[in-house]
Structure formats: structure tokens, C-alpha cells
Design an enzyme around this catalytic site. Structure first.
Site, mmCIF file in Angstrom:
data_model
loop_
_atom_site.group_PDB
_atom_site.id
_atom_site.type_symbol
_atom_site.label_atom_id
_atom_site.label_comp_id
_atom_site.label_asym_id
_atom_site.label_seq_id
_atom_site.Cartn_x
_atom_site.Cartn_y
_atom_site.Cartn_z
ATOM 1 N N THR A 242 -7.042 -10.038 -1.727
ATOM 2 C CA THR A 242 -7.193 -11.492 -1.822
ATOM 3 C C THR A 242 -8.373 -11.936 -0.950
ATOM 4 O O THR A 242 -8.421 -11.620 0.229
ATOM 5 C CB THR A 242 -5.902 -12.192 -1.340
ATOM 6 O OG1 THR A 242 -4.792 -11.489 -1.881
ATOM 7 C CG2 THR A 242 -5.864 -13.634 -1.780
ATOM 8 N N ARG B 61 0.677 -8.168 -8.389
ATOM 9 C CA ARG B 61 -0.610 -8.593 -8.949
ATOM 10 C C ARG B 61 -0.581 -8.522 -10.468
ATOM 11 O O ARG B 61 0.133 -7.723 -11.054
ATOM 12 C CB ARG B 61 -1.747 -7.711 -8.409
ATOM 13 C CG ARG B 61 -1.987 -7.873 -6.914
ATOM 14 C CD ARG B 61 -3.253 -7.127 -6.507
ATOM 15 N NE ARG B 61 -4.420 -7.773 -7.061
ATOM 16 C CZ ARG B 61 -5.252 -8.547 -6.365
ATOM 17 N NH1 ARG B 61 -5.075 -8.739 -5.072
ATOM 18 N NH2 ARG B 61 -6.281 -9.103 -6.955
ATOM 19 N N HIS C 110 0.794 -1.232 0.000
ATOM 20 C CA HIS C 110 0.000 0.000 0.000
ATOM 21 C C HIS C 110 0.824 1.279 0.000
ATOM 22 O O HIS C 110 0.283 2.359 -0.204
ATOM 23 C CB HIS C 110 -1.038 -0.033 1.121
ATOM 24 C CG HIS C 110 -2.070 -1.088 0.857
ATOM 25 N ND1 HIS C 110 -2.608 -1.293 -0.400
ATOM 26 C CD2 HIS C 110 -2.619 -2.046 1.643
ATOM 27 C CE1 HIS C 110 -3.445 -2.306 -0.364
ATOM 28 N NE2 HIS C 110 -3.470 -2.783 0.866
#
Ligand code: PXP
Length: 244
Positions: free
Chosen positions: A103, A47, A12
Site C-alpha cells: 500500500t 488483496r 507475509h
């Protein structure tokens, strides 16, 4: 009781950077502060949609961090190739859906097809010399299927524990304890993570069979107010006391 390692997920930090497609804040700088705060390792999730961590981040982190890297990735992707080339200390296979915010659950391992696609990824990682972990729900079948796949470790999904309260949370904790005990009994190292916070981590950190926690959002959120080093230190202190 064994020591508990804290791996801090710094995705993040990159989320904030990507909100502006800018060059700050830099996850590599964040990793330095996380290490100074006493973390045992750095976790990042590359990702498929590259919504936060970028390939370059993983390369730079692999070259610069002083602690081990745990790279989270989906089984069927070109990211597997990058992982085998970069050889992080550990790779954790996770399920991934484009539309999910984060997730959502553990790897599905109940059918032959599901097990064989994970098995192929596991084989490639092990051949590359990467310690391999599977992110799974705290279910007996998933623990046994993981052991059959020959991985080194499992990471138990603590999301349902984190999202419940009261008696339901006690039930989820008991489920995690049973899965952790079984994991150790079948020879796996057992990790846990997802949704853990300064408020809910204590009972999880106290499970003797667990050896590693992966925590991201809560630490990065607190770091906005206290700075990363202090936020990590506070979490390591809670874990240390839970373990004592
Ligand atoms: N473990 C896994 C496998 C994850 O995918 C994530 C989120 O990227 C985490 C742990 C960390 O979860 P959180 O950010 O909620 O602490």
C-alpha cells in the site's frame, strides 16, 4: 496514557506459501504463535489479486483466532461482501493498486467522488456491525473528512516517517503527532502503521493519542531468525517501554 494495542499483520506468512502455491507456511498456525507472543489482534489484507492471503485464510482465521481480527480491504470490491458476511471485529479501508508492491499512500478523500465511494463502503460495513477504520495520510483534511464519514477510527500512514531520516523524520513525526491530536479531538480512535520496525517504532509508540499499531513486515522478517512468538514479544516489549 492509554494502552497501546499491537495488531500483527501476517500477510507475509502467506506470501511465502504463495511463492510455491503450497500449503505451508499456514497463516492460521502463525496466528496462534502471534497470539502466544502477546499480540492484541491479527491483521490481514485480502488483496484483489490474492497475492498472499486467500479467502479461505480469512474464513479460517475468523473461526479460530482468540484475539480480534482487523481485515484490510479496498473500498470497491467483492471483498466488501465477504467482509460484511464474516464480520471481523474491525475493517480498515485502504487504497489498492495492482502494480504496487505494498500500500503506497492513504485513501484519497479530497473530491466528492472519492468521498462518496468511501462513504458507500463505510455505510455497508457499519450496517453489518463492523467497526470501521480508514487508512489515511496524516493530513488535517483527511482526518476531518474521515470524521465526517462517521467512522470509528483512522489509521495514520507512517510510511513517509519510516522512509525518511534525520530532520525530515522529525518533521514527519511532528506531522503524525498533529494528525493524532486532531483525530482524538474530533472523536476518532487513532491507529498507525506501515513501515514500522524494531528501530523506528519507539517515537510512534510514544504518541499518547495513538491506541493501536499495525506492524507486519518487520515482525515476520525477524521471525525467520527468532521464531514468531519471540519476534512479537520483542515488539510488544519495545512498545510497552515507549508507553511507560
Ligand atoms: N497498515 C496498513 C493499512 C497496511 O496496508 C500495511 C501493509 O499491509 C500495514 C499497516 C503493515 O505494514 P508493514 O508490513 O510495513 O508493517
Amino acid at each position: 496514557m492509554s494502552e497501546m494495542r499491537l495488531f500483527v499483520n501476517i500477510d507475509h506468512v502467506a506470501t511465502v506459501r504463495q511463492a510455491r502455491r503450497a500449503d505451508e507456511p499456514d497463516p492460521v498456525r502463525a496466528a496462534v504463535l502471534v497470539e502466544l507472543g502477546g499480540a492484541d489482534g491479527i491483521t490481514v489484507h485480502l488483496r484483489e489479486d490474492r497475492r498472499h492471503i486467500q479467502d479461505r485464510d480469512v474464513r479460517l482465521l475468523a473461526e479460530t483466532i482468540r484475539t480480534p481480527m482487523n481485515l484490510e480491504l479496498a473500498a470497491s470490491s467483492e471483498i466488501l461482501e465477504l467482509t460484511c458476511a464474516l464480520k471481523p471485529m474491525q475493517a480498515t479501508l485502504v487504497p489498492e493498486k495492482r502494480e504496487e508492491v505494498t500500500t503506497e499512500g492513504g485513501l484519497a478523500l479530497s473530491t466528492d467522488a472519492q468521498r462518496s465511494s468511501t462513504a458507500e463502503a463505510v455505510r455497508r460495513l457499519i450496517d453489518a456491525g463492523v467497526r470501521t477504520s480508514l487508512f489515511i495520510d496524516p493530513e488535517e483534511d483527511a482526518v476531518r473528512a474521515s470524521a465526517d464519514l462517521g467512522v470509528d477510527a483512522i489509521e495514520l500512514h507512517t510510511g513517509e516517517y519510516a522512509n525518511t531520516s534525520g530532520a525530515d523524520r522529525k518533521g514527519q513525526l511532528a506531522r503524525l503527532v498533529r494528525a493524532a491530536e486532531l483525530g482524538r479531538a474530533v472523536g476518532l480512535d487513532v491507529h498507525a502503521g506501515h513501515g514500522l520496525t524494531y528501530e523506528n517504532v519507539w517515537p510512534i509508540a510514544a504518541i499518547p493519542e495513538l491506541e493501536e499499531l499495525n506492524i507486519g513486515h518487520s515482525i515476520v522478517a525477524r521471525a525467520l531468525f527468532t521464531g514468531l512468538e519471540a519476534a512479537v514479544r520483542e515488539m510488544t516489549e519495545i512498545i510497552r517501554r515507549a508507553r511507560a
